[in-house]
Scaffold this motif. Structure first.
Motif, PDB file in Angstrom:
ATOM      1  N   ASP A   1      12.493  11.727  -8.144  1.00 42.60           N
ATOM      2  CA  ASP A   1      13.206  11.816  -9.424  1.00 42.60           C
ATOM      3  C   ASP A   1      14.612  12.384  -9.242  1.00 42.60           C
ATOM      4  O   ASP A   1      15.394  12.432 -10.200  1.00 42.60           O
ATOM      5  N   THR A   2      14.924  12.833  -8.039  1.00 39.73           N
ATOM      6  CA  THR A   2      16.256  13.381  -7.763  1.00 39.73           C
ATOM      7  C   THR A   2      17.319  12.307  -7.963  1.00 39.73           C
ATOM      8  O   THR A   2      17.232  11.222  -7.397  1.00 39.73           O
TER       9      THR A   2
ATOM     10  N   TYR B   1       9.908   3.281 -21.643  1.00 44.29           N
ATOM     11  CA  TYR B   1       9.940   3.993 -20.360  1.00 44.29           C
ATOM     12  C   TYR B   1       9.838   3.015 -19.214  1.00 44.29           C
ATOM     13  O   TYR B   1       9.155   1.986 -19.307  1.00 44.29           O
ATOM     14  N   THR B   2      10.474   3.354 -18.104  1.00 45.73           N
ATOM     15  CA  THR B   2      10.202   2.617 -16.893  1.00 45.73           C
ATOM     16  C   THR B   2       8.851   3.063 -16.344  1.00 45.73           C
ATOM     17  O   THR B   2       8.397   4.194 -16.607  1.00 45.73           O
ATOM     18  N   ASP B   3       8.196   2.197 -15.596  1.00 41.27           N
ATOM     19  CA  ASP B   3       6.828   2.469 -15.167  1.00 41.27           C
ATOM     20  C   ASP B   3       6.697   3.772 -14.381  1.00 41.27           C
ATOM     21  O   ASP B   3       5.703   4.498 -14.514  1.00 41.27           O
ATOM     22  N   SER B   4       7.694   4.082 -13.563  1.00 44.45           N
ATOM     23  CA  SER B   4       7.567   5.235 -12.666  1.00 44.45           C
ATOM     24  C   SER B   4       7.596   6.579 -13.391  1.00 44.45           C
ATOM     25  O   SER B   4       7.217   7.595 -12.801  1.00 44.45           O
ATOM     26  N   VAL B   5       8.022   6.606 -14.645  1.00 43.72           N
ATOM     27  CA  VAL B   5       8.058   7.877 -15.374  1.00 43.72           C
ATOM     28  C   VAL B   5       7.105   7.888 -16.555  1.00 43.72           C
ATOM     29  O   VAL B   5       6.933   8.927 -17.205  1.00 43.72           O
ATOM     30  N   GLN B   6       6.491   6.747 -16.855  1.00 37.56           N
ATOM     31  CA  GLN B   6       5.534   6.666 -17.965  1.00 37.56           C
ATOM     32  C   GLN B   6       4.445   7.713 -17.777  1.00 37.56           C
ATOM     33  O   GLN B   6       3.853   7.833 -16.716  1.00 37.56           O
ATOM     34  N   GLY B   7       4.185   8.495 -18.817  1.00 31.23           N
ATOM     35  CA  GLY B   7       3.162   9.536 -18.734  1.00 31.23           C
ATOM     36  C   GLY B   7       3.666  10.867 -18.212  1.00 31.23           C
ATOM     37  O   GLY B   7       2.957  11.870 -18.292  1.00 31.23           O
TER      38      GLY B   7
ATOM     39  N   PHE C   1      17.408   2.179 -15.237  1.00 32.75           N
ATOM     40  CA  PHE C   1      16.863   2.582 -16.537  1.00 32.75           C
ATOM     41  C   PHE C   1      15.710   3.560 -16.351  1.00 32.75           C
ATOM     42  O   PHE C   1      14.862   3.369 -15.475  1.00 32.75           O
ATOM     43  N   VAL C   2      15.686   4.589 -17.192  1.00 30.41           N
ATOM     44  CA  VAL C   2      14.595   5.567 -17.156  1.00 30.41           C
ATOM     45  C   VAL C   2      13.791   5.518 -18.456  1.00 30.41           C
ATOM     46  O   VAL C   2      12.579   5.346 -18.441  1.00 30.41           O
TER      47      VAL C   2
END
Length: 126
Positions: free
Chosen positions: A90-91, A60-66, A47-48
């Motif tokens: 992110d690839t 959002y998932t934590d790694s893309v938040q912001g 999930f993204v």
């Protein structure tokens, strides 16, 4: 039936930006919440981000938040993922997916989404 078609993938340098678009067609698109997932070879689809039917609730998932922003335009039947400050991690192949479940909160497992696009490759590399 709902059909989803992704576009906008490609090669981007670290720190750059990219915008993915998902065109939703078929049965009333605004009856479905939409999410973006991503997958790298040999791993599960993760999930993204997700947006509710109305567009009023975002997840959002934590790694893309912001860094990433999801949005939808029900008049145009599109859902976009604006990817900023991208990183090599992110690839992946990015997929959009639709679910008839009520997002409160959004489901984050791939099996909870009934409809999927074919995916678009995003590569972050210098």
């Amino acid at each position: 039936q709902v059909q989803l078609l992704e576009s906008g993938g490609g090669l981007v340098q670290p720190g750059g930006s990219l915008r993915l678009s998902c065109e939703v067609s078929g049965r009333t698109p605004s009856d479905y919440g939409v999410a973006w997932f991503r997958q790298v070879p040999g791993k599960e689809r993760d999930f993204v981000a997700a947006v509710s039917r109305s567009g009023g609730r975002l997840y959002y998932t934590d790694s893309v938040q912001g860094r990433f922003i999801i949005s939808r335009d029900n008049a145009k039947n599109t859902v976009e993922l604006q990817m900023n400050s991208v990183k090599p991690e992110d690839t992946a192949v990015y997929y959009c997916a639709a679910s008839g479940l009520f997002f409160s909160p959004a489901p984050r497992r791939a099996l909870q989404y009934e409809y999927w696009g074919q995916g678009t490759q995003v590569t972050v590399s210098s």
